[in-house]
Structure formats: C-alpha cells, structure tokens
Design an enzyme around this catalytic site. Sequence first.
Site, PDB file in Angstrom:
ATOM      1  N   HIS A  49      -4.114  -9.025   3.142  1.00  0.00           N
ATOM      2  CA  HIS A  49      -5.574  -9.015   3.216  1.00  0.00           C
ATOM      3  C   HIS A  49      -6.046  -9.907   4.360  1.00  0.00           C
ATOM      4  O   HIS A  49      -5.660 -11.068   4.438  1.00  0.00           O
ATOM      5  CB  HIS A  49      -6.195  -9.538   1.913  1.00  0.00           C
ATOM      6  CG  HIS A  49      -6.141  -8.556   0.789  1.00  0.00           C
ATOM      7  ND1 HIS A  49      -6.254  -8.919  -0.534  1.00  0.00           N
ATOM      8  CD2 HIS A  49      -5.992  -7.201   0.794  1.00  0.00           C
ATOM      9  CE1 HIS A  49      -6.180  -7.844  -1.300  1.00  0.00           C
ATOM     10  NE2 HIS A  49      -6.015  -6.789  -0.512  1.00  0.00           N
ATOM     11  N   ARG A 104       0.856  -1.188   0.000  1.00  0.00           N
ATOM     12  CA  ARG A 104       0.000   0.000   0.000  1.00  0.00           C
ATOM     13  C   ARG A 104       0.897   1.245   0.000  1.00  0.00           C
ATOM     14  O   ARG A 104       2.060   1.188   0.410  1.00  0.00           O
ATOM     15  CB  ARG A 104      -0.907   0.020   1.225  1.00  0.00           C
ATOM     16  CG  ARG A 104      -1.842  -1.182   1.340  1.00  0.00           C
ATOM     17  CD  ARG A 104      -2.634  -1.119   2.628  1.00  0.00           C
ATOM     18  NE  ARG A 104      -3.558  -2.242   2.757  1.00  0.00           N
ATOM     19  CZ  ARG A 104      -3.284  -3.384   3.366  1.00  0.00           C
ATOM     20  NH1 ARG A 104      -2.082  -3.552   3.914  1.00  0.00           N
ATOM     21  NH2 ARG A 104      -4.181  -4.350   3.442  1.00  0.00           N
ATOM     22  N   TYR A 159      -9.305 -10.357  -7.391  1.00  0.00           N
ATOM     23  CA  TYR A 159      -8.234 -10.520  -8.363  1.00  0.00           C
ATOM     24  C   TYR A 159      -8.307 -11.904  -9.024  1.00  0.00           C
ATOM     25  O   TYR A 159      -7.950 -12.047 -10.184  1.00  0.00           O
ATOM     26  CB  TYR A 159      -6.875 -10.349  -7.687  1.00  0.00           C
ATOM     27  CG  TYR A 159      -6.702  -9.004  -7.045  1.00  0.00           C
ATOM     28  CD1 TYR A 159      -6.479  -7.874  -7.819  1.00  0.00           C
ATOM     29  CD2 TYR A 159      -6.779  -8.839  -5.666  1.00  0.00           C
ATOM     30  CE1 TYR A 159      -6.319  -6.624  -7.238  1.00  0.00           C
ATOM     31  CE2 TYR A 159      -6.627  -7.594  -5.083  1.00  0.00           C
ATOM     32  CZ  TYR A 159      -6.396  -6.501  -5.872  1.00  0.00           C
ATOM     33  OH  TYR A 159      -6.252  -5.269  -5.289  1.00  0.00           O
ATOM     34  N   LYS A 181      -2.515  -2.489   7.552  1.00  0.00           N
ATOM     35  CA  LYS A 181      -3.760  -2.128   8.222  1.00  0.00           C
ATOM     36  C   LYS A 181      -3.911  -2.900   9.529  1.00  0.00           C
ATOM     37  O   LYS A 181      -3.492  -4.047   9.638  1.00  0.00           O
ATOM     38  CB  LYS A 181      -4.949  -2.433   7.304  1.00  0.00           C
ATOM     39  CG  LYS A 181      -5.126  -1.420   6.186  1.00  0.00           C
ATOM     40  CD  LYS A 181      -6.412  -1.666   5.437  1.00  0.00           C
ATOM     41  CE  LYS A 181      -6.650  -0.608   4.378  1.00  0.00           C
ATOM     42  NZ  LYS A 181      -7.899  -0.831   3.625  1.00  0.00           N
ATOM     43  N   ARG A 237      -0.309  -1.955  -7.010  1.00  0.00           N
ATOM     44  CA  ARG A 237      -0.694  -3.051  -6.100  1.00  0.00           C
ATOM     45  C   ARG A 237      -1.670  -3.992  -6.812  1.00  0.00           C
ATOM     46  O   ARG A 237      -1.538  -5.217  -6.725  1.00  0.00           O
ATOM     47  CB  ARG A 237      -1.317  -2.455  -4.837  1.00  0.00           C
ATOM     48  CG  ARG A 237      -1.776  -3.464  -3.793  1.00  0.00           C
ATOM     49  CD  ARG A 237      -2.153  -2.704  -2.526  1.00  0.00           C
ATOM     50  NE  ARG A 237      -2.978  -3.450  -1.614  1.00  0.00           N
ATOM     51  CZ  ARG A 237      -2.533  -4.276  -0.672  1.00  0.00           C
ATOM     52  NH1 ARG A 237      -1.225  -4.500  -0.575  1.00  0.00           N
ATOM     53  NH2 ARG A 237      -3.358  -4.892   0.143  1.00  0.00           N
ATOM     54  N   HIS A 255      -1.920   2.649  -5.913  1.00  0.00           N
ATOM     55  CA  HIS A 255      -2.686   1.418  -5.698  1.00  0.00           C
ATOM     56  C   HIS A 255      -2.842   0.606  -6.985  1.00  0.00           C
ATOM     57  O   HIS A 255      -3.061  -0.600  -6.943  1.00  0.00           O
ATOM     58  CB  HIS A 255      -4.057   1.765  -5.113  1.00  0.00           C
ATOM     59  CG  HIS A 255      -4.491   0.833  -4.021  1.00  0.00           C
ATOM     60  ND1 HIS A 255      -3.869   0.776  -2.794  1.00  0.00           N
ATOM     61  CD2 HIS A 255      -5.458  -0.119  -3.989  1.00  0.00           C
ATOM     62  CE1 HIS A 255      -4.446  -0.147  -2.044  1.00  0.00           C
ATOM     63  NE2 HIS A 255      -5.405  -0.708  -2.753  1.00  0.00           N
TER      64      HIS A 255
END
Length: 334
Positions: free
Chosen positions: A307, A190, A316, A214, A284, A281
């Site tokens: 994730h 990120r 994806y 995150k 990414r 992004h």
Amino acid sequence: MPTISQSSEELLLTQISSEVVSLSPQIDQIKLRMRLAGILSLYDVRPAQLPGAHPDIQDKVRLFLAAKKLEGLSPLTLEGYQLELRIFAEKVRKPVTDITTADIRVFLGDFPDLKTSSISKKLSVLKSFFSWLTEEEIIPRDPTRKIKPPKKEQRMPKALTIEELEMIREACQTYRERALIEVLYATGCRLSEVQALNRDDINWQTASARVIGKGNKEREVFFSFKAMYHLRKYLMNRLDREPALFITERQPYRRLSKRGIQREIHIIADRAGIQKSVHPHTLRHTFATLTLNNGADISTVQALLGHEDPATTQVYAQISDEHKKEQYKKYHVQ
C-alpha cells in the site's frame, strides 16, 4: 494544426521507438527516431479507426498511452487506461479541443448502475488523460479540473474468520486448489501478482518471492510453512515444463488466467458452504485483518500489502480496533 496523417506518423514513430527502447535500452533514441522518420516520410500513415469514435481523440489517446509507456507504467495499468479511454472515445464523439466539462459530467452520469469506486476509476483515468493533454499544450485548459471525485463508499473489507479459513482449506480437493489458497492467504498478494508468478520467482531458502505490484513497484512477500509445504507438493506432482507457478489442469498447459483463479476460489468457497462472497481479494483482506489482530505493526502490514497510502491499510486497523473492543467487553472485570 497537424493533419491526421502527420499526427499519425508522429504517433507511430513514438510507439515504435518506445518498443525498440524497451527491448534495447542502450540504443541511441535520437538516431533511431531520425532513421524511422526518414522511412515513414515515404508513406501516408493513417490509423485504423474505432467505430463511432472521432479520429482526433483516437490519435491523442494513442499518443498518451505511448508517453505513459515511456514513463514506465505497468502493462496492466496501460491496459486499464486503454479500455476506459476507448469507452469514453466511443461515447463522446468530439475532437479533444471541443470536449467540455459538461460532456465529461454527462458521460460519468451515464453509468447509474456502477459503484462509486468504478465511477472514481473512470474519472481518475480522464483526469490523467486531460491533464497530460494540457501539460503538452495540446488543449488550452483541462475540462476535468472542476470535477471532484465522488465520495468513497465507507465499506469495511469482508475478511474470513479463522473458522471460515479452515473450512476453505478443508474444502480443497486438489493439490493446486490447496496451494492456491495458501499462497493467496500467506502472501496477501493481489490476484494479478499471484497470477504473474513463475516457479523461478520462489526463493525456497528464504520462503519468499518478489512481486510486481501497482505502479510497477517491486516488493518482497513471504510464505508460511503451510504455503511452502502445499506449494512444493503441488509442483512435485506436475510433469510439465511450463514456467508459470499456477497452470491449467488440461493440455496444452498454460498459465492460469486471472478469471481462472477467480473461478477456482469461487468453486472452493461454494464447496465449503461459505455464505459470504469469497474471491481472491478476500484472502488478501483476511491476511491483513488476522495479522493485525494478532499484534502486527500497521506499517509492516502496509509494506507487506504494497500500500502506498497508509490510509488504505488503516481500514484493516479499524477492524482490529473493533476486535480489541470485543475482547475488552468479554474479559474486563467490572
């Protein structure tokens, strides 16, 4: 019901305690709070007020943020919470006990131009805030409980094709530009993760680094041969002692800001003549899409991207399935 002064004193006590404990975790929190309480009892503590916001909600927001900081939320998450709750406090000028479900619905409906994802983010912050107030028995019921989040927009992430990625690479004119492109693409990080990297974070022997993502979660990311080559080239041509991995080009040298990185990527994409919108992004997305299309296991890509929810990575995989369908149509012998 505590007075404004009492509430503010408790808030200041919590905030100072959390700051001291974060700097020195071994300290006795109970003794610290008792000594601070004795000092603060000699003063009339009142918080600075935001224009237009009710003092009660400001106090509760400060208590909420202090509590979340003690729980270990990342500075980036806390900054986001603070911004969203400040906007809410300035729009809904009421004590927290008087705020209704209707007030929150009206507030959320006051942003007609925002994307569904942005509205969902605002609601998520409010749900966290009012849920905490309810658990702490500051309010009797949660006014956000009946509000369902809006349906997510089903949009596929826009990744670069292999040809577009090469065009981006060829358009780079400085060592920093090329290193930035290669690091973003190779690691799938990120924007905030790359921006926070320091030189010492890079393990040159294993071609890897550990980043904080995150939820304040740490994970290992890896660099390709190209990324290591261009990153080393960029660092060897720097004469500064700044610890940040990516820095400004002019003195006084300092860490390149997130906005600065976004601007850099936009300039490179424009120079390359890429028609679609390109931002950090996008690289990414490109990492995830091309890696899956090349046969990588989805659980591995999920771990590399950081994730928490497999469904996020599954988007994806859908792109990858589309690629397989195209290959089938092209090569299948009838």
